[in-house]
Design an enzyme around this catalytic site. Structure first.
Site, PDB file in Angstrom:
ATOM      1  N   HIS A   8     -10.510  -5.954  -2.420  1.00  0.00           N
ATOM      2  CA  HIS A   8     -11.588  -5.707  -1.450  1.00  0.00           C
ATOM      3  C   HIS A   8     -12.710  -4.994  -2.204  1.00  0.00           C
ATOM      4  CE1 HIS A   8      -9.299  -6.907   2.082  1.00  0.00           C
ATOM      5  NE2 HIS A   8      -8.277  -6.186   1.645  1.00  0.00           N
ATOM      6  N   GLU A  53       0.800  -1.229   0.000  1.00  0.00           N
ATOM      7  CA  GLU A  53       0.000   0.000   0.000  1.00  0.00           C
ATOM      8  C   GLU A  53       0.835   1.282   0.000  1.00  0.00           C
ATOM      9  OE1 GLU A  53      -2.795  -0.419   3.232  1.00  0.00           O
ATOM     10  OE2 GLU A  53      -3.533  -2.320   2.494  1.00  0.00           O
ATOM     11  N   GLU A 106      -6.432 -10.597  -1.147  1.00  0.00           N
ATOM     12  CA  GLU A 106      -7.263 -10.291   0.030  1.00  0.00           C
ATOM     13  C   GLU A 106      -8.735 -10.174  -0.362  1.00  0.00           C
ATOM     14  OE1 GLU A 106      -5.761  -6.921   2.253  1.00  0.00           O
ATOM     15  OE2 GLU A 106      -3.673  -7.504   1.941  1.00  0.00           O
ATOM     16  N   ASP A 135     -12.525  -9.994  -0.680  1.00  0.00           N
ATOM     17  CA  ASP A 135     -13.817 -10.052  -0.001  1.00  0.00           C
ATOM     18  C   ASP A 135     -14.779  -9.096  -0.696  1.00  0.00           C
ATOM     19  OD1 ASP A 135     -12.905  -7.622   1.119  1.00  0.00           O
ATOM     20  OD2 ASP A 135     -12.647  -8.460   3.132  1.00  0.00           O
ATOM     21  N   ASN A 158       2.089  -5.255  -3.065  1.00  0.00           N
ATOM     22  CA  ASN A 158       0.677  -5.575  -2.785  1.00  0.00           C
ATOM     23  C   ASN A 158      -0.117  -4.300  -2.510  1.00  0.00           C
ATOM     24  OD1 ASN A 158      -1.307  -7.713  -2.093  1.00  0.00           O
ATOM     25  ND2 ASN A 158      -1.188  -6.887  -0.009  1.00  0.00           N
TER      26      ASN A 158
END
Ligand code: G3I
Length: 373
Positions: free
Chosen positions: A252, A175, A280, A282, A216
């Site tokens: 996400h 990030e 990751e 979701d 990432n």
């Protein structure tokens, strides 16, 4: 915070995915569903068994407290997934709570669990602006660049060395960009300048030359300023010979936003000679969940998995935890949740079935091009 994770989907985008599910459901229709978390050796429809048919690793972030205390959680982790990522316990604040005193115990237990269950480990994460130890955030502003660089180097080398040979993919830098494509104003950028990124990759490679090293980030699933900036960064790192192996797309999603053009984004990074991974995944929505929203969530899981299956360099598809009771989402996005593939009682949701069916359809897609397979 609500603007942090913009990528997502709309219900209309689900129509195509829904067609896939209808087509595939026949394959499962005559089979009593295998209870979640239990192997049926005769006909193994676990996510990991289905993913293996296309050489894909299917992973989950692991809450190590739940792993220790919740038998059903432990069983599902072991039987459904072929890769694990520590949700928190490899982060700097956990592994070095006091300067110079390491505590690897929780992460070591997870690595041992992974070995016992024939799972690969994604290491998460070495260089980030968040979850830093309090001693570091307190002292950093008054440190010189050389002092801070030495501390960062020691952290990266010591952590990667501790786990040498046991980590498949490391999220080396996490990030580092803002949504507008500028570099995040972290202590690392403020004190060290942009070179901290390539330094981190070089140090990690020095400590474990065989680990795959990833950049990432979130909100890079769709083409835009942030994705373009990460693309330019990793292209330049490759050109300079910096040891970077891949890019992790956190993924996400939120049902209130359009689906990202993920497959084409994965492909353009892959075309640089890099591995890619969804790290990751979701799909959150507003609560209570309506049938239309759940269809959109099913579509989000389906389309993101299809994108990975369609790109040979996509090595792994990792969900950011399973079990809505354990998800990070409600704590950050007020009024939202239900983002994972199992409900609050660890019963599989339609999102789980969608992953099963998509993996079954993906069997026979070209094998992954991980050189270590
Ligand atoms: O461990 C402490 C505990 O001792 C304390 O009593 C409690 C009180 O709040 O906090 C506990 O720490 C929490 C930690 O998770 C472990 O449970 C933190 O408050 C909480 O903020 C932290 O949240 C994590 C978050 O990263 C921090 O930014 C989430 O679990 C984790 O899912 C989330 O994961 C991130 C990825 O690393 C990077 N990408 C985004 C993703 C979602 O935010």
């Amino acid at each position: 915070m609500t603007s942090r994770f913009r990528a997502g989907l709309v219900a209309t985008a689900v129509i195509g995915a829904g067609a896939v599910i209808l087509t595939q459901s026949a394959a499962f229709a005559g089979t009593p569903s295998t209870p979640a978390g239990h192997h049926n050796p005769g006909q193994d429809t676990s996510l990991r068994a289905l993913a293996a048919q296309s050489g894909l690793r299917i992973g989950t972030a692991v809450n190590t407290d739940a792993l220790a205390s919740d038998d059903a959680y432990r069983s599902i982790t072991a039987t459904q997934f072929s890769s694990v990522t520590p949700e928190n316990v490899m982060k700097w604040e956990v592994v070095e709570p006091t300067q110079g005193t390491y505590d690897w115990s929780a992460a070591d237990r997870l690595v041992a669990f992974a070995e016992q269950n024939d799972q690969l480990v994604r290491g998460h994460t070495l260089v980030w602006h968040s979850q830093l130890p309090a001693w570091l955030t307190a002292a950093a502003p008054s440190m010189s660049a050389d002092q801070l660089r030495a501390i960062l180097k020691k952290h990266v080398i010591d952590e990667v060395t501790h786990f040498r040979g046991k980590i498949w993919q490391w999220d080396v830098v996490n990030e580092a960009f803002n949504d507008d494509g500028t570099l995040r104003d972290s202590i690392w950028l403020q004190k060290l300048g942009p070179s901290y990124i390539e330094d981190a990759f070089r140090w990690a490679h020095q400590a474990d030359p065989k680990a795959l090293l990833f950049y990432n980030d979130y909100n890079i699933e769709f083409t835009g300023p942030k994705s373009n900036a990460v693309y330019a960064l990793v292209r330049d790192l490759k050109a300079k010979g910096v040891p970077i192996d891949g890019v992790g797309f956190q993924t996400h999603l939120d049902t209130q936003y359009p689906l990202p053009d993920l497959q084409s984004n994965l492909q353009r990074f892959s075309d640089l000679g890099l591995k890619v991974a969804e790290t990751e995944v979701d799909v959150r929505t507003t609560l209570p969940v309506t049938p239309v929203e759940q269809n959109a969530q099913v579509g989000g899981y389906t389309s993101t998995l299809q994108a990975c299956l369609a790109v040979r360099s996509c090595l792994s598809y990792t969900v950011w935890g399973f079990g809505d009771a354990y998800s990070w989402v409600p704590g950050v996005f007020a009024g939202e949740g239900a983002a994972t593939i199992y409900d609050e009682n660890l019963q599989p949701k339609p999102e789980y079935t969608a992953l099963q069916q998509t993996l079954a359809l993906g069997a026979g897609t070209p094998g992954r091009n991980d050189p270590r397979r």
